[in-house]
Scaffold this motif. Structure first.
Motif, PDB file in Angstrom:
ATOM      1  N   LEU A 187     -21.779  33.279  -7.106  1.00 45.96           N
ATOM      2  CA  LEU A 187     -23.168  32.984  -6.727  1.00 45.96           C
ATOM      3  C   LEU A 187     -23.810  34.147  -5.969  1.00 45.96           C
ATOM      4  CD1 LEU A 187     -22.648  29.244  -5.705  1.00 45.96           C
ATOM      5  CD2 LEU A 187     -23.895  30.063  -7.713  1.00 45.96           C
ATOM      6  N   LYS A 188     -23.015  34.804  -5.135  1.00 43.71           N
ATOM      7  CA  LYS A 188     -23.539  35.914  -4.322  1.00 43.71           C
ATOM      8  C   LYS A 188     -23.995  37.114  -5.143  1.00 43.71           C
ATOM      9  CE  LYS A 188     -21.858  35.767   0.358  1.00 43.71           C
ATOM     10  NZ  LYS A 188     -20.721  36.020   1.229  1.00 43.71           N
ATOM     11  N   ARG A 189     -23.504  37.199  -6.371  1.00 41.83           N
ATOM     12  CA  ARG A 189     -23.906  38.340  -7.207  1.00 41.83           C
ATOM     13  C   ARG A 189     -25.418  38.407  -7.348  1.00 41.83           C
ATOM     14  NH1 ARG A 189     -19.769  37.682 -12.284  1.00 41.83           N
ATOM     15  NH2 ARG A 189     -17.864  38.145 -11.141  1.00 41.83           N
ATOM     16  N   THR A 190     -26.043  37.216  -7.467  1.00 39.63           N
ATOM     17  CA  THR A 190     -27.486  37.218  -7.741  1.00 39.63           C
ATOM     18  C   THR A 190     -28.300  36.381  -6.751  1.00 39.63           C
ATOM     19  OG1 THR A 190     -27.055  35.418  -9.293  1.00 39.63           O
ATOM     20  CG2 THR A 190     -27.287  37.622 -10.243  1.00 39.63           C
ATOM     21  N   ALA A 191     -27.642  35.851  -5.729  1.00 38.80           N
ATOM     22  CA  ALA A 191     -28.377  34.933  -4.837  1.00 38.80           C
ATOM     23  C   ALA A 191     -28.179  35.236  -3.360  1.00 38.80           C
ATOM     24  CB  ALA A 191     -27.930  33.494  -5.107  1.00 38.80           C
ATOM     25  N   GLU A 192     -29.227  34.915  -2.616  1.00 40.43           N
ATOM     26  CA  GLU A 192     -29.102  34.841  -1.161  1.00 40.43           C
ATOM     27  C   GLU A 192     -28.531  33.452  -0.880  1.00 40.43           C
ATOM     28  OE1 GLU A 192     -29.886  37.385   0.635  1.00 40.43           O
ATOM     29  OE2 GLU A 192     -31.057  38.504  -0.833  1.00 40.43           O
ATOM     30  N   ILE A 193     -27.529  33.397  -0.036  1.00 38.43           N
ATOM     31  CA  ILE A 193     -26.906  32.093   0.257  1.00 38.43           C
ATOM     32  C   ILE A 193     -27.365  31.620   1.632  1.00 38.43           C
ATOM     33  CG2 ILE A 193     -24.706  30.840   0.432  1.00 38.43           C
ATOM     34  CD1 ILE A 193     -24.461  32.205  -2.114  1.00 38.43           C
ATOM     35  N   ILE A 194     -27.910  30.433   1.663  1.00 39.46           N
ATOM     36  CA  ILE A 194     -28.382  29.858   2.930  1.00 39.46           C
ATOM     37  C   ILE A 194     -27.620  28.564   3.199  1.00 39.46           C
ATOM     38  CG2 ILE A 194     -30.397  28.966   4.211  1.00 39.46           C
ATOM     39  CD1 ILE A 194     -31.142  31.684   3.343  1.00 39.46           C
ATOM     40  N   LEU A 195     -27.100  28.468   4.400  1.00 40.57           N
ATOM     41  CA  LEU A 195     -26.367  27.256   4.792  1.00 40.57           C
ATOM     42  C   LEU A 195     -27.294  26.297   5.530  1.00 40.57           C
ATOM     43  CD1 LEU A 195     -23.698  25.661   5.437  1.00 40.57           C
ATOM     44  CD2 LEU A 195     -23.433  27.145   7.426  1.00 40.57           C
ATOM     45  N   LEU A 196     -27.350  25.059   5.052  1.00 38.36           N
ATOM     46  CA  LEU A 196     -28.118  24.025   5.768  1.00 38.36           C
ATOM     47  C   LEU A 196     -27.151  23.220   6.634  1.00 38.36           C
ATOM     48  CD1 LEU A 196     -30.656  22.612   3.134  1.00 38.36           C
ATOM     49  CD2 LEU A 196     -30.910  24.544   4.710  1.00 38.36           C
ATOM     50  N   LEU A 208     -32.709  24.217  -9.633  1.00 39.66           N
ATOM     51  CA  LEU A 208     -31.516  23.791 -10.372  1.00 39.66           C
ATOM     52  C   LEU A 208     -30.531  23.141  -9.409  1.00 39.66           C
ATOM     53  CD1 LEU A 208     -30.991  27.116 -12.365  1.00 39.66           C
ATOM     54  CD2 LEU A 208     -31.781  24.951 -13.329  1.00 39.66           C
ATOM     55  N   GLU A 209     -29.834  22.114  -9.914  1.00 38.48           N
ATOM     56  CA  GLU A 209     -28.877  21.412  -9.063  1.00 38.48           C
ATOM     57  C   GLU A 209     -27.503  21.469  -9.722  1.00 38.48           C
ATOM     58  OE1 GLU A 209     -30.457  17.533  -8.290  1.00 38.48           O
ATOM     59  OE2 GLU A 209     -28.910  17.174  -6.794  1.00 38.48           O
ATOM     60  N   MET A 210     -26.533  22.029  -9.015  1.00 37.07           N
ATOM     61  CA  MET A 210     -25.205  22.183  -9.629  1.00 37.07           C
ATOM     62  C   MET A 210     -24.632  20.850 -10.117  1.00 37.07           C
ATOM     63  SD  MET A 210     -23.219  25.133  -7.473  1.00 37.07           S
ATOM     64  CE  MET A 210     -21.799  25.120  -8.553  1.00 37.07           C
ATOM     65  N   ASP A 211     -24.759  19.809  -9.286  1.00 31.32           N
ATOM     66  CA  ASP A 211     -24.183  18.513  -9.676  1.00 31.32           C
ATOM     67  C   ASP A 211     -24.790  17.971 -10.974  1.00 31.32           C
ATOM     68  OD1 ASP A 211     -22.434  18.470  -7.590  1.00 31.32           O
ATOM     69  OD2 ASP A 211     -23.528  17.017  -6.383  1.00 31.32           O
ATOM     70  N   LYS A 212     -26.101  18.190 -11.138  1.00 34.24           N
ATOM     71  CA  LYS A 212     -26.764  17.692 -12.358  1.00 34.24           C
ATOM     72  C   LYS A 212     -26.235  18.453 -13.593  1.00 34.24           C
ATOM     73  CE  LYS A 212     -30.059  14.668 -11.111  1.00 34.24           C
ATOM     74  NZ  LYS A 212     -29.243  14.118 -10.041  1.00 34.24           N
ATOM     75  N   ILE A 213     -26.010  19.757 -13.430  1.00 32.60           N
ATOM     76  CA  ILE A 213     -25.512  20.561 -14.555  1.00 32.60           C
ATOM     77  C   ILE A 213     -24.074  20.144 -14.895  1.00 32.60           C
ATOM     78  CG2 ILE A 213     -25.024  22.932 -15.336  1.00 32.60           C
ATOM     79  CD1 ILE A 213     -27.270  23.834 -13.377  1.00 32.60           C
ATOM     80  N   ILE A 214     -23.294  19.855 -13.852  1.00 32.75           N
ATOM     81  CA  ILE A 214     -21.910  19.383 -14.059  1.00 32.75           C
ATOM     82  C   ILE A 214     -21.932  18.041 -14.801  1.00 32.75           C
ATOM     83  CG2 ILE A 214     -19.834  18.518 -12.872  1.00 32.75           C
ATOM     84  CD1 ILE A 214     -20.504  20.621 -10.618  1.00 32.75           C
ATOM     85  N   ALA A 264     -20.755  27.490 -11.417  1.00 27.52           N
ATOM     86  CA  ALA A 264     -21.076  28.569 -10.458  1.00 27.52           C
ATOM     87  C   ALA A 264     -21.122  29.908 -11.203  1.00 27.52           C
ATOM     88  CB  ALA A 264     -20.036  28.613  -9.344  1.00 27.52           C
ATOM     89  N   LYS A 265     -20.182  30.101 -12.104  1.00 24.47           N
ATOM     90  CA  LYS A 265     -20.137  31.348 -12.872  1.00 24.47           C
ATOM     91  C   LYS A 265     -21.387  31.479 -13.744  1.00 24.47           C
ATOM     92  CE  LYS A 265     -16.982  33.997 -15.735  1.00 24.47           C
ATOM     93  NZ  LYS A 265     -15.716  33.966 -16.479  1.00 24.47           N
ATOM     94  N   GLU A 266     -21.712  30.388 -14.446  1.00 25.39           N
ATOM     95  CA  GLU A 266     -22.892  30.418 -15.328  1.00 25.39           C
ATOM     96  C   GLU A 266     -24.178  30.688 -14.546  1.00 25.39           C
ATOM     97  OE1 GLU A 266     -20.857  27.192 -18.298  1.00 25.39           O
ATOM     98  OE2 GLU A 266     -22.805  26.678 -17.432  1.00 25.39           O
ATOM     99  N   LEU A 267     -24.270  30.050 -13.375  1.00 27.35           N
ATOM    100  CA  LEU A 267     -25.509  30.186 -12.597  1.00 27.35           C
ATOM    101  C   LEU A 267     -25.713  31.592 -12.059  1.00 27.35           C
ATOM    102  CD1 LEU A 267     -25.659  26.794 -10.681  1.00 27.35           C
ATOM    103  CD2 LEU A 267     -27.179  27.584 -12.487  1.00 27.35           C
ATOM    104  N   SER A 268     -24.634  32.364 -11.956  1.00 27.74           N
ATOM    105  CA  SER A 268     -24.802  33.733 -11.459  1.00 27.74           C
ATOM    106  C   SER A 268     -25.564  34.586 -12.476  1.00 27.74           C
ATOM    107  CB  SER A 268     -23.444  34.363 -11.134  1.00 27.74           C
ATOM    108  OG  SER A 268     -22.725  34.583 -12.323  1.00 27.74           O
ATOM    109  N   GLY A 269     -25.708  34.049 -13.699  1.00 29.22           N
ATOM    110  CA  GLY A 269     -26.475  34.758 -14.724  1.00 29.22           C
ATOM    111  C   GLY A 269     -27.955  34.387 -14.728  1.00 29.22           C
ATOM    112  N   LYS A 270     -28.341  33.480 -13.839  1.00 24.78           N
ATOM    113  CA  LYS A 270     -29.752  33.034 -13.790  1.00 24.78           C
ATOM    114  C   LYS A 270     -30.611  33.992 -12.988  1.00 24.78           C
ATOM    115  CE  LYS A 270     -29.947  28.954 -15.771  1.00 24.78           C
ATOM    116  NZ  LYS A 270     -30.949  28.608 -16.752  1.00 24.78           N
TER     117      LYS A 270
END
Ligand code: S3P
Length: 171
Positions: free
Chosen positions: A92-101, A31-37, A65-71
């Motif tokens: 996002l952190k509620r349900t995801a591991e966050i990785i910085l590129l 999923l891509e945040m920009d595409k959903i926006i 970001a809020k919606e995606l935390s439900g995925k």
């Protein structure tokens, strides 16, 4: 282990390209945040910036970001500015591991030039390299605050980058 992975990082650090391959390897949805926006606003990111302004874009970004935390079971490529609002990262952190590129200013410049800078309203100006350096410097503490897990994409193959991410998230 949380079931989602969110890739954060500056524009042009490879979030989308890496995210697609990572999702494939992990058997997760990409999923891509920009595409959903864009879907929500029914217009492109440059149109949102020019017609409604950056503040409106940031509001939409926070909703997403809020919606995606439900995925579940997704690899999510965030927009480069997602870290500017701590609430986004908290959601996002509620349900995801966050990785910085991470990437160098030159890598970023080269990749963005390939994509066409008109796609990135924040860099669509006379001096994109100067703007990249300025924004990177300003955002550095925001990226560092969002996660302590990062992967450099400089001079690495996509395979190596995805392997490094998989090692991090499976430990
Ligand atoms: C932005 C990054 C873009 C997009 C918007 C704002 C930013 O996403 O969300 O143009 O503030 O860094 P990418 O990082 O996918 O280019």
């Amino acid at each position: 282990m949380k079931s989602n992975v969110v890739l954060i990082g500056f524009m042009g650090t490879g979030k989308t390209t890496v995210g697609k391959i990572l999702a494939d390897k992990l058997g997760k949805e990409f999923l891509e945040m920009d595409k959903i926006i864009e879907k929500k606003a029914n217009k492109s990111i440059p149109e949102i910036f020019s017609e409604d302004g950056e503040i409106k874009f940031r509001e939409l970004e926070m909703e997403v970001a809020k919606e995606l935390s439900g995925k579940k079971d997704s690899v999510i490529a965030a927009g480069g500015g997602v870290v500017l609002n701590k609430l986004n990262i908290d959601y996002l952190k509620r349900t995801a591991e966050i990785i910085l590129l991470k990437a160098t200013p030159k890598d970023i410049y080269d990749r963005i030039s390939l994509d066409g800078k008109e796609k990135r309203p924040l860099l669509n100006n006379e001096d994109p390299m100067g703007e990249i350096k300025k924004l990177l410097e300003f955002r550095k503490p925001f990226y560092e605050m969002a996660t302590n897990t990062s992967v450099s994409t400089h001079n690495k193959t996509l395979r190596k980058i995805t392997e490094e991410i998989i090692t991090i998230i499976t430990f």
